[in-house]
Design a protein around this motif. Structure first.
Motif, mmCIF file in Angstrom:
data_model
loop_
_atom_site.group_PDB
_atom_site.id
_atom_site.type_symbol
_atom_site.label_atom_id
_atom_site.label_comp_id
_atom_site.label_asym_id
_atom_site.label_seq_id
_atom_site.Cartn_x
_atom_site.Cartn_y
_atom_site.Cartn_z
ATOM 1 N N UNK A 260 0.896 -1.269 0.102
ATOM 2 C CA UNK A 260 0.112 0.110 -0.013
ATOM 3 C C UNK A 260 0.818 1.104 -0.009
ATOM 4 N N UNK A 261 1.893 1.150 0.637
ATOM 5 C CA UNK A 261 2.801 2.346 0.878
ATOM 6 C C UNK A 261 3.409 2.824 -0.439
ATOM 7 N N UNK A 262 3.476 1.901 -1.584
ATOM 8 C CA UNK A 262 3.809 2.498 -2.967
ATOM 9 C C UNK A 262 2.696 2.332 -3.981
ATOM 10 N N UNK A 263 1.428 2.161 -3.652
ATOM 11 C CA UNK A 263 0.302 2.159 -4.392
ATOM 12 C C UNK A 263 0.355 3.571 -5.052
ATOM 13 N N UNK A 264 -0.014 3.550 -6.340
ATOM 14 C CA UNK A 264 -0.152 4.891 -7.221
ATOM 15 C C UNK A 264 -1.071 5.681 -6.396
ATOM 16 N N UNK A 265 -0.824 7.253 -6.590
ATOM 17 C CA UNK A 265 -1.847 8.053 -6.108
ATOM 18 C C UNK A 265 -3.161 7.815 -6.915
ATOM 19 N N UNK A 266 -4.197 7.828 -6.062
ATOM 20 C CA UNK A 266 -5.558 7.296 -6.684
ATOM 21 C C UNK A 266 -5.864 6.198 -6.965
ATOM 22 N N UNK A 267 -4.869 5.223 -6.388
ATOM 23 C CA UNK A 267 -4.918 3.920 -6.743
ATOM 24 C C UNK A 267 -4.881 3.009 -5.405
ATOM 25 N N UNK A 268 -5.134 3.380 -4.279
ATOM 26 C CA UNK A 268 -4.950 2.779 -3.008
ATOM 27 C C UNK A 268 -5.861 1.437 -2.917
ATOM 28 N N UNK A 269 -5.165 0.359 -2.725
ATOM 29 C CA UNK A 269 -5.911 -0.904 -2.705
ATOM 30 C C UNK A 269 -5.090 -1.757 -3.972
ATOM 31 N N UNK A 270 -4.484 -1.275 -4.641
ATOM 32 C CA UNK A 270 -3.868 -1.630 -6.127
ATOM 33 C C UNK A 270 -3.016 -2.898 -5.542
ATOM 34 N N UNK A 271 -2.127 -2.941 -4.718
ATOM 35 C CA UNK A 271 -1.232 -4.063 -4.550
ATOM 36 C C UNK A 271 -2.290 -5.278 -4.117
ATOM 37 N N UNK A 272 -3.244 -4.873 -3.217
ATOM 38 C CA UNK A 272 -4.209 -5.955 -2.651
ATOM 39 C C UNK A 272 -4.814 -6.631 -3.782
ATOM 40 N N UNK A 273 -5.402 -5.927 -4.792
ATOM 41 C CA UNK A 273 -6.007 -6.459 -5.988
ATOM 42 C C UNK A 273 -5.120 -7.378 -6.975
ATOM 43 N N UNK A 274 -3.747 -6.816 -6.962
ATOM 44 C CA UNK A 274 -2.874 -7.439 -7.764
ATOM 45 C C UNK A 274 -2.694 -8.827 -7.254
ATOM 46 N N UNK A 275 -2.558 -8.795 -5.878
ATOM 47 C CA UNK A 275 -2.116 -10.172 -5.245
ATOM 48 C C UNK A 275 -3.261 -11.274 -5.564
ATOM 49 N N UNK A 276 -4.441 -10.994 -5.625
ATOM 50 C CA UNK A 276 -5.546 -11.881 -5.704
ATOM 51 C C UNK A 276 -5.498 -12.084 -7.259
ATOM 52 N N UNK A 277 -5.267 -11.109 -8.098
ATOM 53 C CA UNK A 277 -5.460 -11.193 -9.378
ATOM 54 C C UNK A 277 -4.328 -11.867 -10.039
#
Length: 410
Positions: free
Chosen positions: A36-53
């Motif tokens: 989450x700390x390096x998720x792009x601005x406006x994309x908080x939760x991207x790391x979580x989505x990628x892990x599942x995807x």
């Protein structure tokens, strides 16, 4: 005692191997610097989505075939996305090393990331985020951590609802290509394998993996403050965060032993003073925590609205009282408990792999159990009390969740 061998491979992936020839199994811990700390601005939760995807097909296999391939090899596995990194953990038989690493190479280097599978992953992430409403302590601490940091270190790894709903498949694929890279990643293997065998297997699987990744932002703190989350609940949640010394500090184990005196079991000060003597709470504890570059002490209590103000006052008083020092018998009891926990952790290959990866992430080196035990043994009552007098716990960030603000918090 087995020693860990560590090497940074040509592509930037750090490999650590601890040989345990007496065991036929291997425990693996892989940290990828995607959180989450390096998720792009406006994309908080991207790391979580990628892990599942990532698990929705990779290499030559669709999602079902990929799961069956792991099961056919007898792999016990799990993965999760957190604040600073995404973790892939596994346990398997040593003779399956090449095949298992090949599967993980497909997941990390050749995932399908199919558009039609993203919506299911998104819904799971949204459900996880919504579950915070049913977990008041987690909701309170999520808000408190965001209040502590001016940098992205205060983000909730689960993300933000609006961001999760808006992230597109195309944006996520671009994010994957940018952040999933070997530079800064750490792979720890513990078990019945030799270093050279493991090194060659890792090179075969991940040698072609390339990229610099996203890096981490510097830690920035926000001004100390108190916040209240109003919610009609039968209990009040109280959270405090105090600045603490870092992992690298020479008095790190003085601090850790002091926290154990404060909250290391049913004879600890917080449990005794707040719960046993006064009956103020159903739960109370303190624990060390932090991110790379900043450490802090977390304290928590759950109580009734009628007893919340007194609970907060007593908690702060007990934490502040550490500056007056600890007694010899408290320190010795704490040393025994901490050493027992370390020995039990070292017995587990899975726990050892996790601690190796964590050491490399935070310290850049691996500590042995002997080193840790020696540092704990070196802390006597004079030393710990000198440390506590010079480093009192004071001026915390405070959060409360419940039907009203607390007078004590004001």
């Amino acid at each position: 005692m087995a020693l860990s061998q560590v090497e940074v491979l040509p592509n930037g992936l750090t490999l650590a191997v601890e040989e345990r020839p007496w065991t036929p199994g291997v425990a693996m811990q892989l940290l990828v610097p995607v959180g989450a700390v390096n998720d792009p601005e406006g994309m908080e939760g991207a790391a979580s989505l990628l892990e599942g995807w990532l698990w929705k097909g990779a290499g030559r296999r669709d999602a079902r075939a990929l799961a069956e391939a792991f099961d056919d090899l007898g792999v016990r596995r799990g993965s999760s996305s957190a604040l600073e990194h995404t973790t892939f953990a596994a346990q398997f038989l040593a003779d399956k090393l090449e095949a298992v690493l090949g599967l993980y190479a497909d997941v990390l280097m050749r995932p399908h990331l199919p558009s039609e599978a993203l919506e299911a992953v998104r819904q799971i992430a949204l459900q996880e985020l919504a579950a915070l409403e049913d977990q008041p302590p987690k909701k309170m601490f999520a808000a408190l951590r965001r209040a502590v940091f001016a940098s992205p270190h205060g983000r909730n790894p689960s993300g933000q609802e609006a961001h999760l709903k808006a992230i597109s498949a195309e944006a996520l694929r671009d994010d994957f290509a940018r952040r999933y890279a070997p530079q800064g990643a750490i792979l720890a293997l513990v078990g019945g394998i030799g270093f050279e065998e493991a090194r060659q297997a890792v090179l075969n699987a991940f040698g072609a993996w390339s990229g610099a990744g996203a890096g981490y932002p510097p830690v920035e703190l926000a001004p100390v403050r108190t916040l209240h989350l109003e919610q009609e609940t039968a209990q009040v949640q109280i959270g405090l965060i105090y600045p603490d010394i870092s992992f690298e500090h020479p008095e790190f184990y003085s601090a850790r032993l002091a926290v154990q005196v404060l909250s290391g079991g049913s004879s600890s000060r917080l449990f005794t003073e707040v719960r046993e003597k006064r009956g103020l709470v159903y739960s109370v504890y303190a624990a060390p925590n932090g991110v790379k570059g900043y450490s802090y002490l977390t304290a928590y209590a759950g109580t009734t609205p009628e007893r919340a103000d007194e609970t907060l006052r007593v908690m702060q008083a007990e934490i502040a009282r550490l500056a007056e020092g600890v007694r010899e018998e408290e320190l010795e009891r704490t040393k025994v408990g901490l050493r027992a926990a370390l020995v039990m952790q070292d017995e587990s290959s899975r726990s050892r792999a996790a601690s190796i990866a964590r050491d490399l992430y935070l310290l850049g080196r691996v500590r042995t159990l002997d080193e840790i035990e020696a540092q704990i043994a070196a802390v006597d009552v004079t030393r710990i009390n000198r440390y506590l007098a010079a480093h009192p716990y004071q001026n915390p960030w405070i959060a409360t969740l419940g039907p009203r603000k607390l007078v004590a918090a004001e």
